[in-house]
Design a protein around this motif. Structure first.
Motif, PDB file in Angstrom:
ATOM      1  N   GLU A  31       0.834  -1.204   0.000  1.00 48.98           N
ATOM      2  CA  GLU A  31       0.000   0.000   0.000  1.00 48.98           C
ATOM      3  C   GLU A  31       0.870   1.255   0.000  1.00 48.98           C
ATOM      4  O   GLU A  31       0.597   2.214  -0.726  1.00 48.98           O
ATOM      5  CB  GLU A  31      -0.946   0.002   1.200  1.00 48.98           C
ATOM      6  N   ALA A  82       2.499   1.600  -3.404  1.00 49.78           N
ATOM      7  CA  ALA A  82       1.509   2.037  -4.395  1.00 49.78           C
ATOM      8  C   ALA A  82       1.267   3.539  -4.271  1.00 49.78           C
ATOM      9  O   ALA A  82       1.225   4.253  -5.288  1.00 49.78           O
ATOM     10  CB  ALA A  82       0.201   1.272  -4.203  1.00 49.78           C
ATOM     11  N   ASP A 122       2.116   6.256  -7.104  1.00 44.64           N
ATOM     12  CA  ASP A 122       1.074   7.178  -7.582  1.00 44.64           C
ATOM     13  C   ASP A 122       1.561   8.623  -7.507  1.00 44.64           C
ATOM     14  O   ASP A 122       1.395   9.387  -8.462  1.00 44.64           O
ATOM     15  CB  ASP A 122      -0.212   7.029  -6.760  1.00 44.64           C
ATOM     16  N   HIS A 165      -0.423  -1.861  -6.776  1.00 41.49           N
ATOM     17  CA  HIS A 165      -1.854  -2.065  -6.519  1.00 41.49           C
ATOM     18  C   HIS A 165      -2.236  -3.520  -6.791  1.00 41.49           C
ATOM     19  O   HIS A 165      -3.043  -4.111  -6.064  1.00 41.49           O
ATOM     20  CB  HIS A 165      -2.699  -1.113  -7.371  1.00 41.49           C
ATOM     21  N   CYS A 205      -1.286  -5.638  -3.890  1.00 41.83           N
ATOM     22  CA  CYS A 205      -2.277  -5.468  -2.818  1.00 41.83           C
ATOM     23  C   CYS A 205      -3.469  -6.380  -3.079  1.00 41.83           C
ATOM     24  O   CYS A 205      -3.954  -7.053  -2.156  1.00 41.83           O
ATOM     25  CB  CYS A 205      -2.741  -4.011  -2.744  1.00 41.83           C
TER      26      CYS A 205
END
Length: 193
Positions: free
Chosen positions: A60, A63, A67, A79, A82
């Motif tokens: 997480e 990610a 991003d 992602h 995850c």
């Protein structure tokens, strides 16, 4: 959190003794973080996160950092990881039917955007075949051409449908009523959080 904080927090979730095939360790990641080389640090953490598998919080944080750095491929991968931890993952060797034998005439994107139906041996209430949906990520290639073969990662949309799937089992991919390809299951890992 900003990118350096996210990467630092993620690096703390990697066991210190973990090393990649190239002997990269968390200590190397910290060297890149000190020099504000965040993209390199992110890439190394992605490698370190594979074995042993890191927790959901690790992916997480990666990610979110990807991003913020606008690294689309890295963000998609983090992602995806995850999703693997939440829903489980099935690794399989997939062979697509040639374009002349199926409706698909274009390559499949490797980055987990396709969510085909799979015949995994389930039956409908009327006794016919039932299908279950799983996202598909192609390992180590940008696309998979019709007629091509590759190792893929499948993330079930409904994990409970997939609990009976075992290594060695053959499953069939569908994008419509006709089979688009067949896959032999290599590994099955249930959800982990």
């Amino acid at each position: 959190m900003d990118v350096p904080e996210l990467l630092e927090a993620a690096s703390l979730l990697v066991p210190e003794e973990t090393a990649t095939a190239n002997d990269i360790t968390v200590r190397d990641v910290w060297d890149y973080l000190v020099h504000d080389e965040w993209e390199v640090a992110l890439g190394l953490l992605e490698e370190l996160g594979g074995a042993p598998p890191c927790p959901l919080a690790f992916w997480e944080k990666l990610a979110e950092a990807a991003d913020q750095l606008q690294l689309e491929r890295s963000a998609a991968w983090c992602h995806w990881r995850c999703s693997e931890l939440r829903n489980g993952v099935i690794r399989a060797e997939l062979t697509l039917r040639p374009a002349a034998e199926t409706r698909r005439t274009t390559p499949i994107s490797a980055a987990g955007v396709l969510r085909p139906m799979w015949n995994i041996g389930l039956r409908s209430p009327t006794g016919g075949h039932a299908v279950s949906i799983a996202g598909l990520w192609v390992e180590n290639m940008p696309v998979l051409e019709p007629g091509g073969r590759a190792t893929v990662r499948l993330v079930p949309l409904t994990p409970s449908h997939w609990t009976h799937v075992q290594p060695g089992q053959e499953i069939t991919m569908h994008e419509d009523r006709d089979a688009a390809g067949t896959a032999v299951v290599l590994e099955v890992h249930g959800p982990r959080t």
